[in-house]
Write a protein that holds these residues in place. Sequence first.
Motif, short mmCIF file in Angstrom:
data_model
loop_
_atom_site.label_atom_id
_atom_site.label_comp_id
_atom_site.label_asym_id
_atom_site.label_seq_id
_atom_site.Cartn_x
_atom_site.Cartn_y
_atom_site.Cartn_z
N LEU A 126 -7.88 -4.07 3.15
CA LEU A 126 -8.98 -3.04 4.53
C LEU A 126 -9.67 -2.41 4.01
N ASN A 145 0.87 -1.73 0.04
CA ASN A 145 0.19 0.07 -0.25
C ASN A 145 0.76 1.23 0.31
N GLN A 146 2.21 1.19 -0.01
CA GLN A 146 2.85 2.30 0.39
C GLN A 146 3.41 3.01 -1.03
N GLN A 150 -3.30 2.45 -4.70
CA GLN A 150 -4.78 2.78 -4.42
C GLN A 150 -5.43 3.43 -5.16
N SER A 177 -2.66 -5.07 2.17
CA SER A 177 -2.64 -3.38 3.07
C SER A 177 -3.69 -2.35 1.89
#
Length: 466
Positions: free
Chosen positions: A237, A187-188, A193, A216
């Motif tokens: 998530l 997710n970094q 996203q 994530s």
Amino acid sequence: MICRQLYFVILTLALTRCVIAEGIDEFELERFCYPEQHKNTRKSCECSNEDSPPWGIRSINIDCSYKMMKTNDFSEVLPLYVNTLDLSWNKMDEVPTLASDSLRVLNVMHNNITALTNKKFVKVSNLRELYLGWNSIQSIELSTFDELAQVQVLDLSHNNVHTLGLQLFRSLIILETLDLSWNRLLNQTEGIQDQDFYRTFGVNTKLKTLRMQACSLRDLVLPEKVPLIKLDLRRNLLEKIPTKLPITLEILDISANLFQNISSVITANLSSTMSELLVEDMPRLQSVEEKAFETLIGLKKISFQNSRRLTKFSGNAFGSDVGRFPVLRTLIFRGTSIGSFNSTLEPIFKQLTELDFNGVPLICDCELVWIKDIQLETNGRCYNPSQLRGEPLTSVDKSEFSCPQWPHWVGGLFIFGLILLCTVGICAVVMCLRPNRGGVILRRHVGSGSPYARVTIEPNRQENYY
Ligand SMILES: *[C@@H]1O[C@H](CO)[C@@H](O)[C@H](O)[C@H]1NC(C)=O
Ligand SMILES: *[C@@H]1O[C@H](CO)[C@@H](O)[C@H](O)[C@H]1NC(C)=O
Ligand SMILES: *[C@@H]1O[C@H](CO)[C@@H](O)[C@H](O)[C@H]1NC(C)=O
Ligand SMILES: *[C@@H]1O[C@H](CO)[C@@H](O)[C@H](O)[C@H]1NC(C)=O
Ligand SMILES: *[C@@H]1O[C@H](CO)[C@@H](O)[C@H](O)[C@H]1NC(C)=O
């Protein structure tokens, strides 16, 4: 040891036969599989001829798994006709540089590789499947995959990748399966996203399977007009289904995400081609609302397995026209907490071939009696009422699915009333039997008419006169 020697003998015989048959230098193969310096040590590999028809092209599979090998233990040039090379479960800290025109499958899983660098695959450009999972890969240089135009399966799962470079996958022009699962900090990666995943990272638009378990992610943006079939977003998530998904999607796994309910709003943008929906292990899911699946008429299977907080499944979850789900065959409720199902679901349940109620705390009362008409082994058991607790659905008779005529508190009230009435009655009877005066006396003040009236005793005056 004897076995091993026997194995060598057989292998040598087989190889000799091949030498005669094909006239190639089998010593090369032998040298590779059983290098002089590692002879009879744990570092020799096992080479086997794949069963191929006599007229087929020869192919050799080399298995070097579990050999404690380091990257340097490996010679670059692979034997002719090698088809698959298994280097899994060794101690390599980088991908070995290999050279082979025939190599199709390379498995380097379960090693200790921390980085992928450019030009590692220059001489194995005919690779079809590349498995790099279960390492500790953190960084991937931008041109790592440049020579791999033939790769169809790329597995980077269970690593530590947290940045994907822009257009990283651009050279993989016939890629069909991409697995990025269990890179927990993915997710970094910037834009992962909120920007079109395909365009940003150069993913082949013909991709069929995308796996991104446990990355994530809170969201993902995919193009709508790509032929993706399977999308695995388990254990992220997500609080809702990504807004944009390919319209051809057939299998979607959104298990172990943070949804609280499944409603028509949440499923609105799923396409009617969807055939399998997995909503398992959801930590927060409580309800399936009405019309949740109304538009998903192509569904064959839905699983809610182990969504333990799920207590409500609307009788109208499939909308009011239950005849619109011709191919639905499997519903898994195993391990959920749904106590009852509305009888409006009966037509749907009747067409199933698999219905799983294992561990579901069913309330076997008159509202669920219709379930007895479903001719399937569901492994369901009654949880309530208490006299049926633990009984399999199959062994409980229809007549036992009863509801009390009145709610419990009415019964309580009735009994309380009865007791009160009795008490009053008894009191009344007791009072009636007592002599009438008894009660009256108590209430009267002492007065002139009372037997206890004050009596004035005066001296007998007459006596005094005498
Ligand atoms: C894996 O590599 C790291 C450094 O790159 C090293 O510290 C570690 O000991 C290696 N682990 C194993 C099991 O070889
Ligand atoms: C990525 O997810 C982790 C939790 O899994 C979170 O701590 C971190 O803030 C997230 N980073 C970004 C950039 O979203
Ligand atoms: C469905 O798609 C439309 C158009 O792309 C979008 O505006 C809407 O927010 C989406 N709905 C959901 C629930 O994601
Ligand atoms: C469903 O869950 C969302 C939050 O995830 C909440 O805002 C919404 O009110 C819920 N809808 C229903 C019908 O419970
Ligand atoms: C079952 O569904 C019907 C139709 O939606 C509804 O009228 C009824 O109240 C439901 N029964 C229960 C017990 O929820």
